[in-house]
Design a protein around this motif. Structure first.
Motif, short mmCIF file in Angstrom:
data_model
loop_
_atom_site.label_atom_id
_atom_site.label_comp_id
_atom_site.label_asym_id
_atom_site.label_seq_id
_atom_site.Cartn_x
_atom_site.Cartn_y
_atom_site.Cartn_z
N PRO A 77 6.89 7.48 0.16
CA PRO A 77 7.61 8.18 -1.22
C PRO A 77 9.10 8.30 -1.35
O PRO A 77 9.74 8.21 -0.57
N ASP B 158 -3.44 5.53 -0.19
CA ASP B 158 -4.42 4.24 -0.62
C ASP B 158 -5.55 3.85 0.44
O ASP B 158 -5.52 4.70 1.75
N TYR C 174 1.00 -1.36 0.12
CA TYR C 174 0.04 0.10 0.09
C TYR C 174 0.99 1.15 -0.20
O TYR C 174 2.20 1.28 0.51
N GLU C 175 0.37 2.28 -0.45
CA GLU C 175 1.10 3.70 -0.59
C GLU C 175 0.22 4.64 0.30
O GLU C 175 -0.92 4.37 0.63
N VAL D 34 3.73 -1.01 3.63
CA VAL D 34 3.51 0.56 3.19
C VAL D 34 4.83 0.83 2.53
O VAL D 34 5.76 1.09 3.29
N THR D 35 4.80 1.30 1.44
CA THR D 35 5.75 1.75 0.76
C THR D 35 5.68 3.46 0.90
O THR D 35 4.75 3.81 1.01
N ARG E 219 9.28 -2.81 -3.41
CA ARG E 219 7.81 -2.97 -3.58
C ARG E 219 7.78 -4.42 -3.55
O ARG E 219 6.79 -4.99 -3.31
#
Length: 173
Positions: free
Chosen positions: A166, A22, A18-19, A163-164, A173
């Motif tokens: 920025p 999201d 997830y980013e 969770v990635t 990922r």
């Protein structure tokens, strides 16, 4: 009467990366062992920021030879690591509010948790330390479902979430 295990709790969501920004679609299943009064049910996305700093120290041998320049020629290095952890609720959603659950009757709750777009507080510092081999920040994410029970133990279940952030490399990922 205080209930030690008032209900069984399970959660399910897509195991993917997830980013920030999201949504995480969560399926929560509650199975009470008897009639239960619930104050609230909530899902929290918790971020744990972990800072590690390693200090390298040279320890000379007591019987070592001195070089012509006056420095010690043999010894060993010692690595001492210090660690600091900070946990905070990054995003949260409430899905139950002052309700009663009937015994042995399972209930399903579909909940959408919006991952807030705000990065963790130490992200910029982590970026600045990327080339420093002795210091680093890391980020771990956990999804926690908690049910607040009247006169009973509050069941909680948690699972790790990817969770990635920025600017992270695509390979992670």
């Amino acid at each position: 009467v205080y209930k030690l295990r008032p209900l069984e709790l399970s959660l399910d969501f897509a195991d993917r990366v997830y980013e920030l920004g999201d949504s995480i679609d969560v399926q929560v299943e509650l199975t009470p062992k008897g009639d239960v009064e619930v104050r609230e049910g909530r899902i929290d996305l918790v971020c744990e920021e972990r800072y590690i700093q390693t200090a390298v120290t040279f320890i000379p041998d007591t019987y070592s030879q001195m070089s012509r320049a006056g420095s010690v020629t043999s010894g060993r290095t010692s690595h001492v690591a210090t660690e600091r952890k900070e946990r905070f609720v990054h995003s949260s959603v409430r899905f139950l509010d002052a309700t009663g659950l009937q015994g042995a009757r399972s209930s399903q709750h579909r909940v959408r948790l919006l991952v807030q777009p705000t990065p963790p507080p130490h992200l910029e510092e982590a970026r600045a330390l990327e080339r420093d081999a002795n210091s680093a920040w890391s980020f771990r994410w956990t999804l926690i479902v908690t049910i607040d029970i009247v006169r009973g133990r509050n069941p909680k279940v948690q699972r790790a979430v990817k969770v990635t952030l920025p600017g992270e490399p695509i390979a992670r990922r």
